[in-house]
Design a protein around this motif. Structure first.
Motif, PDB file in Angstrom:
ATOM      1  N   ASP A 128      -4.496  -7.904  -1.999  1.00 39.33           N
ATOM      2  CA  ASP A 128      -4.874  -6.540  -2.381  1.00 39.33           C
ATOM      3  C   ASP A 128      -4.198  -6.153  -3.692  1.00 39.33           C
ATOM      4  N   CYS A 129      -4.343  -7.055  -4.695  1.00 36.54           N
ATOM      5  CA  CYS A 129      -3.757  -6.852  -6.027  1.00 36.54           C
ATOM      6  C   CYS A 129      -2.242  -6.649  -5.932  1.00 36.54           C
ATOM      7  N   THR A 130      -1.590  -7.522  -5.203  1.00 31.19           N
ATOM      8  CA  THR A 130      -0.144  -7.412  -5.068  1.00 31.19           C
ATOM      9  C   THR A 130       0.535  -7.604  -6.423  1.00 31.19           C
ATOM     10  N   PRO A 131       1.515  -6.751  -6.762  1.00 33.30           N
ATOM     11  CA  PRO A 131       2.153  -6.820  -8.083  1.00 33.30           C
ATOM     12  C   PRO A 131       3.302  -7.828  -8.150  1.00 33.30           C
ATOM     13  N   ASP A 132       3.673  -8.420  -7.018  1.00 39.89           N
ATOM     14  CA  ASP A 132       4.820  -9.328  -6.991  1.00 39.89           C
ATOM     15  C   ASP A 132       4.354 -10.783  -6.883  1.00 39.89           C
ATOM     16  N   LYS A 133       5.218 -11.656  -6.414  1.00 41.48           N
ATOM     17  CA  LYS A 133       4.900 -13.084  -6.345  1.00 41.48           C
ATOM     18  C   LYS A 133       4.404 -13.517  -4.963  1.00 41.48           C
ATOM     19  N   SER A 134       3.958 -12.573  -4.171  1.00 43.25           N
ATOM     20  CA  SER A 134       3.512 -12.896  -2.810  1.00 43.25           C
ATOM     21  C   SER A 134       2.428 -13.977  -2.797  1.00 43.25           C
ATOM     22  N   MET A 135       1.416 -13.834  -3.661  1.00 41.45           N
ATOM     23  CA  MET A 135       0.299 -14.786  -3.642  1.00 41.45           C
ATOM     24  C   MET A 135       0.707 -16.156  -4.176  1.00 41.45           C
ATOM     25  N   TYR A 139       0.210  -7.414   0.259  1.00 41.03           N
ATOM     26  CA  TYR A 139       0.576  -6.465  -0.804  1.00 41.03           C
ATOM     27  C   TYR A 139       2.086  -6.238  -0.786  1.00 41.03           C
ATOM     28  N   ASN A 140       2.743  -6.676  -1.846  1.00 41.69           N
ATOM     29  CA  ASN A 140       4.162  -6.380  -2.063  1.00 41.69           C
ATOM     30  C   ASN A 140       5.047  -6.832  -0.889  1.00 41.69           C
ATOM     31  N   VAL A 141       4.835  -8.079  -0.459  1.00 37.38           N
ATOM     32  CA  VAL A 141       5.605  -8.601   0.680  1.00 37.38           C
ATOM     33  C   VAL A 141       6.292  -9.926   0.322  1.00 37.38           C
ATOM     34  N   GLU A 142       6.689 -10.046  -0.920  1.00 37.86           N
ATOM     35  CA  GLU A 142       7.325 -11.265  -1.404  1.00 37.86           C
ATOM     36  C   GLU A 142       8.505 -11.691  -0.514  1.00 37.86           C
ATOM     37  N   GLN A 143       9.217 -10.725   0.008  1.00 39.80           N
ATOM     38  CA  GLN A 143      10.411 -10.983   0.811  1.00 39.80           C
ATOM     39  C   GLN A 143      10.084 -11.584   2.190  1.00 39.80           C
ATOM     40  N   TYR A 144       8.865 -11.300   2.686  1.00 36.48           N
ATOM     41  CA  TYR A 144       8.536 -11.653   4.066  1.00 36.48           C
ATOM     42  C   TYR A 144       7.397 -12.652   4.235  1.00 36.48           C
ATOM     43  N   VAL A 145       6.553 -12.808   3.225  1.00 37.41           N
ATOM     44  CA  VAL A 145       5.281 -13.517   3.418  1.00 37.41           C
ATOM     45  C   VAL A 145       5.453 -14.993   3.768  1.00 37.41           C
ATOM     46  N   ARG A 146       6.497 -15.629   3.262  1.00 41.60           N
ATOM     47  CA  ARG A 146       6.704 -17.042   3.587  1.00 41.60           C
ATOM     48  C   ARG A 146       6.884 -17.225   5.098  1.00 41.60           C
ATOM     49  N   GLN A 147       7.749 -16.415   5.681  1.00 43.18           N
ATOM     50  CA  GLN A 147       7.995 -16.523   7.122  1.00 43.18           C
ATOM     51  C   GLN A 147       6.721 -16.223   7.914  1.00 43.18           C
ATOM     52  N   CYS A 148       5.971 -15.223   7.449  1.00 41.38           N
ATOM     53  CA  CYS A 148       4.726 -14.862   8.118  1.00 41.38           C
ATOM     54  C   CYS A 148       3.739 -16.024   8.112  1.00 41.38           C
ATOM     55  N   LEU A 149       3.461 -16.580   6.942  1.00 39.95           N
ATOM     56  CA  LEU A 149       2.450 -17.634   6.825  1.00 39.95           C
ATOM     57  C   LEU A 149       2.906 -18.932   7.488  1.00 39.95           C
ATOM     58  N   LYS A 186      -9.017 -19.216   3.854  1.00 36.82           N
ATOM     59  CA  LYS A 186      -9.838 -18.501   2.879  1.00 36.82           C
ATOM     60  C   LYS A 186      -8.923 -17.523   2.147  1.00 36.82           C
ATOM     61  N   LEU A 187      -8.780 -17.717   0.838  1.00 33.55           N
ATOM     62  CA  LEU A 187      -7.949 -16.832   0.025  1.00 33.55           C
ATOM     63  C   LEU A 187      -8.869 -15.910  -0.761  1.00 33.55           C
ATOM     64  N   LEU A 188      -8.849 -14.622  -0.419  1.00 34.81           N
ATOM     65  CA  LEU A 188      -9.731 -13.637  -1.036  1.00 34.81           C
ATOM     66  C   LEU A 188      -8.914 -12.664  -1.871  1.00 34.81           C
ATOM     67  N   SER A 189      -9.563 -12.034  -2.845  1.00 30.48           N
ATOM     68  CA  SER A 189      -8.855 -11.090  -3.716  1.00 30.48           C
ATOM     69  C   SER A 189      -9.697  -9.851  -3.992  1.00 30.48           C
ATOM     70  N   HIS A 190      -9.048  -8.706  -4.008  1.00 28.17           N
ATOM     71  CA  HIS A 190      -9.680  -7.468  -4.446  1.00 28.17           C
ATOM     72  C   HIS A 190      -9.519  -7.333  -5.949  1.00 28.17           C
ATOM     73  N   GLU A 191     -10.486  -6.675  -6.570  1.00 26.51           N
ATOM     74  CA  GLU A 191     -10.394  -6.443  -8.012  1.00 26.51           C
ATOM     75  C   GLU A 191      -9.427  -5.312  -8.331  1.00 26.51           C
ATOM     76  N   LYS A 192      -9.213  -4.430  -7.364  1.00 25.17           N
ATOM     77  CA  LYS A 192      -8.232  -3.360  -7.517  1.00 25.17           C
ATOM     78  C   LYS A 192      -7.594  -3.087  -6.163  1.00 25.17           C
ATOM     79  N   ASN A 193      -6.438  -2.468  -6.174  1.00 28.83           N
ATOM     80  CA  ASN A 193      -5.735  -2.175  -4.930  1.00 28.83           C
ATOM     81  C   ASN A 193      -6.527  -1.166  -4.096  1.00 28.83           C
ATOM     82  N   LYS A 194      -6.812  -1.524  -2.856  1.00 22.45           N
ATOM     83  CA  LYS A 194      -7.632  -0.673  -1.987  1.00 22.45           C
ATOM     84  C   LYS A 194      -6.912  -0.236  -0.721  1.00 22.45           C
ATOM     85  N   GLY A 195      -5.784  -0.855  -0.392  1.00 22.29           N
ATOM     86  CA  GLY A 195      -5.046  -0.463   0.795  1.00 22.29           C
ATOM     87  C   GLY A 195      -5.263  -1.396   1.975  1.00 22.29           C
ATOM     88  N   LEU A 196      -4.449  -1.201   3.013  1.00 24.00           N
ATOM     89  CA  LEU A 196      -4.452  -2.067   4.184  1.00 24.00           C
ATOM     90  C   LEU A 196      -5.800  -2.076   4.904  1.00 24.00           C
TER      91      LEU A 196
END
Length: 360
Positions: free
Chosen positions: A42-49, A12-22, A69-79
């Motif tokens: 978790d319905c991230t609003p940025d380009k993370s996914m 969720y909203n980690v566009e800046q960091y997710v590449r390094q993480c994955l 496994k790439l899973l998605s929530h239908e709405k933002n639910k939190g960590l």
């Protein structure tokens, strides 16, 4: 072949960091056929996914053997909900949580699995981590520590302070219906409080296996007015939950976890009094919970825990504002905690003798 480790990464909203993480997960030197990586959008609003999908597609095209496994929530639910979703789809022997703004070192999972092989009955293997904010490693141990007395995971040099960077037995979590409480901040506190008393053996590795990045958007760092009351209410909820379950195994450790939570809460209320609408109500709730904690120690005849918890009572609560106290809090808790553990043994022997005399 089933994976041994299920890595769970909420997004969720980690566009800046997710590449390094994955990429740090893909860069693990352990046999990738032993791993599965579950990414929960978790319905991230940025380009993370988009970044995640790009990296995973490239990895698959190159013939990587790690399952994704790439899973998605239908709405933002939190960590918490994202981690729970990941756990429901996990098939590995161990669960390993990674926050998407952090990253692993290349040998991290190999190191942790090697410690498991040396102590096969361990259902928790904790890695050391580098804390970016404090510019230091969390554990100062030089050799691996095997813990079989679980009170010691609540305080001192062997304290477990997070959900991430640990191999946790999935069977232990499933059999005991342990999940993260959804909709609250500080979910790791509750998770550890539930988990630790169930563990029979834990290993703490001295090697650094995780880079913990202090996100400037974090809850305690970003004390916006709209968040303050939720932080206070969630802390009060956790304080109450801890007290409801302050019994059975790990009474000493759980008591210290409860005290830690109450001091953090007290300090947060003090620093944000002008941002809390109904301050009297909050103070009354805090006082009631504090009194409940003291009465619990009194009822169970836990002298050292009672003395330690008295720092929450005026005028002793002024100590929590003193620089000297703050600098030495860990040492103070360690001394009282060890004394409380010793006193626990005295009480156990006393009860045993009493019961035998009763039977005779």
């Amino acid at each position: 072949m089933y994976p041994i480790v299920s890595i769970i990464i909420p997004i969720y909203n980690v566009e800046q960091y997710v590449r390094q993480c994955l990429e740090s997960v893909i860069g693990q030197t352990i046999d990738h056929s032993l791993l599965e990586c579950i990414v929960v959008n978790d319905c991230t609003p940025d380009k993370s996914m988009e970044i995640v999908e790009e990296i995973v597609e490239k990895y698959r095209n190159e013939g990587g053997s790690m399952q994704f496994k790439l899973l998605s929530h239908e709405k933002n639910k939190g960590l918490s909900a994202s981690r729970n979703t990941g756990m429901k789809h996990a098939t590995g022997e161990f669960i390993f949580f990674v926050d998407s703004d952090d990253y692993l070192y290349p040998d991290s999972l190999k190191i942790l699995m090697n410690h498991h092989l040396q102590e096969p009955d361990a259902d928790l293997i904790m890695g050391n981590h580098y804390d970016e904010l404090n510019n230091a490693n969390f554990y100062t141990i030089k050799n691996a520590v095997t813990v079989r007395y679980m009170n010691l995971l609540f305080f001192g040099k062997t304290k477990k302070n997070s959900a991430w960077n640990s191999l946790v037995s999935r069977k232990l979590l499933v059999d005991n219906n342990i999940e993260f409480v959804e909709g609250i901040y500080f979910e790791d506190n509750v998770f550890n409080y539930q988990l630790i008393p169930l563990i029979k053996c834990a290993i703490i590795a001295p090697e650094v296996t995780y880079f913990y990045r202090k996100n400037p958007k974090g809850i305690m760092l970003a004390a916006q007015k709209e968040k303050v009351e939720k932080v206070v209410n969630d802390n009060l909820q956790i304080f109450a939950l801890f007290l409801e379950n302050l019994k059975g195994r790990c009474y000493v450790g759980k008591s210290i976890a409860t005290l830690d939570k109450s001091i953090i809460l007290y300090d947060y209320i003090f620093r944000n009094t002008n941002k809390i609408r109904d301050l009297n109500s909050v103070n009354n709730r805090f006082t009631a919970l504090r009194n409940q904690l003291l009465l619990s120690h009194l009822y169970h005849f836990r002298i050292f825990l009672l003395l330690l918890s008295m720092m929450l009572v005026p005028p002793l609560n002024r100590l929590t504002k003193c620089k000297i106290f703050r600098q030495n809090y860990v040492k103070i808790v360690l001394v009282f905690g060890l004394c409380a553990i010793g006193w626990d043994k005295v009480l156990s022997v006393s009860n045993l003798i009493h019961n035998k005399l009763k039977l005779n």
